[in-house]
Design an enzyme around this catalytic site. Structure first.
Site, PDB file in Angstrom:
ATOM      1  N   TYR A  71       0.838  -1.199   0.000  1.00 42.19           N
ATOM      2  CA  TYR A  71       0.000   0.000   0.000  1.00 42.19           C
ATOM      3  C   TYR A  71       0.875   1.251   0.000  1.00 42.19           C
ATOM      4  O   TYR A  71       0.597   2.210  -0.718  1.00 42.19           O
ATOM      5  CB  TYR A  71      -0.917  -0.001   1.228  1.00 42.19           C
ATOM      6  CG  TYR A  71      -1.948  -1.092   1.219  1.00 42.19           C
ATOM      7  CD1 TYR A  71      -3.187  -0.899   0.624  1.00 42.19           C
ATOM      8  CD2 TYR A  71      -1.691  -2.328   1.810  1.00 42.19           C
ATOM      9  CE1 TYR A  71      -4.148  -1.903   0.621  1.00 42.19           C
ATOM     10  CE2 TYR A  71      -2.642  -3.339   1.808  1.00 42.19           C
ATOM     11  CZ  TYR A  71      -3.860  -3.120   1.210  1.00 42.19           C
ATOM     12  OH  TYR A  71      -4.804  -4.111   1.203  1.00 42.19           O
TER      13      TYR A  71
ATOM     14  N   ASN B 109     -13.180  -0.865  -4.148  1.00 43.49           N
ATOM     15  CA  ASN B 109     -13.214  -1.415  -5.502  1.00 43.49           C
ATOM     16  C   ASN B 109     -14.321  -2.460  -5.626  1.00 43.49           C
ATOM     17  O   ASN B 109     -14.368  -3.423  -4.881  1.00 43.49           O
ATOM     18  CB  ASN B 109     -11.838  -2.041  -5.795  1.00 43.49           C
ATOM     19  CG  ASN B 109     -11.816  -2.827  -7.073  1.00 43.49           C
ATOM     20  OD1 ASN B 109     -12.578  -2.571  -7.995  1.00 43.49           O
ATOM     21  ND2 ASN B 109     -10.934  -3.798  -7.135  1.00 43.49           N
TER      22      ASN B 109
ATOM     23  N   CYS C  43      -7.199  -5.477  -6.997  1.00 38.48           N
ATOM     24  CA  CYS C  43      -6.958  -5.083  -5.617  1.00 38.48           C
ATOM     25  C   CYS C  43      -6.204  -6.168  -4.853  1.00 38.48           C
ATOM     26  O   CYS C  43      -5.554  -5.880  -3.849  1.00 38.48           O
ATOM     27  CB  CYS C  43      -8.263  -4.713  -4.922  1.00 38.48           C
ATOM     28  SG  CYS C  43      -9.568  -5.941  -5.086  1.00 38.48           S
TER      29      CYS C  43
ATOM     30  N   GLU D 237      -2.105 -15.979 -11.319  1.00 37.12           N
ATOM     31  CA  GLU D 237      -1.477 -14.951 -12.151  1.00 37.12           C
ATOM     32  C   GLU D 237       0.004 -15.223 -12.365  1.00 37.12           C
ATOM     33  O   GLU D 237       0.513 -15.062 -13.484  1.00 37.12           O
ATOM     34  CB  GLU D 237      -1.652 -13.570 -11.518  1.00 37.12           C
ATOM     35  CG  GLU D 237      -3.037 -13.035 -11.634  1.00 37.12           C
ATOM     36  CD  GLU D 237      -3.164 -11.625 -11.080  1.00 37.12           C
ATOM     37  OE1 GLU D 237      -4.219 -11.035 -11.310  1.00 37.12           O
ATOM     38  OE2 GLU D 237      -2.231 -11.099 -10.442  1.00 37.12           O
TER      39      GLU D 237
END
Length: 170
Positions: A100, A123, A131, A158
């Protein structure tokens, strides 16, 4: 997975898909619908599974190829700062993470870590506005609306997809 569009959203340019406004994850439909009703109490909810099939397929395709996320039109409804954060999230490469505080610094607002976290939590389009790619300063996975196990699984998917695409030369 619960997908929602908005009837008041402008049609997406050059896309046969309706623009995605909400993407929630869960283990059962009822809690997701209840969350949607809680977040949009003035909206009339209309179930249209057949009408959203193409959009659902496009979203699911991003699990195999995260770079395909740009092909899904989005409705990003939020403040200017939230949209700035969400756009920055979309620039974090698939399989990568940022803290963050790193994202706040990238935005030129190093002291706005809590504001970045708040925007991240607001979001409504999980996965496509990634996010899940934000982590704690220590490198630990931190809160995720849909559960830390799901966050960890998304990051692993991912990373695998990114590795597969790199080795295949795509």
């Amino acid at each position: 997975m619960l997908l929602a569009t908005r009837s008041d959203a402008p049609a997406a340019n050059n896309s046969a898909l309706p623009p995605l406004a909400v993407l929630y994850f869960g283990d059962a439909a009822a809690p997701l619908v209840a969350e949607l009703q809680r977040c949009y109490p003035q909206s009339e909810l209309v179930q249209d599974d057949a009408g959203l099939t193409g959009l659902a397929q496009a979203v699911l395709a991003t699990l195999q190829d995260p770079a395909a996320a740009h092909r899904v039109p989005l409705v990003l409804a939020g403040t200017a700062f939230q949209q700035k954060v969400w756009q920055a999230l979309c620039r974090i490469p698939a399989g990568s993470t940022l803290s963050y505080s790193e994202l706040a610094t990238q935005l030129g607002q190093a002291k706005a870590v809590r504001a970045v976290a708040s925007a991240n939590g607001a979001n409504e389009i999980s996965l496509l506005v990634p996010c899940h790619r934000l982590i704690g300063k220590s490198g630990a996975l931190t809160g995720y609306r849909w559960g830390l196990a799901r966050k960890q699984a998304l990051l692993a998917l991912e990373a695998q997809a990114s590795q597969r695409l790199r080795t295949s030369g795509a």
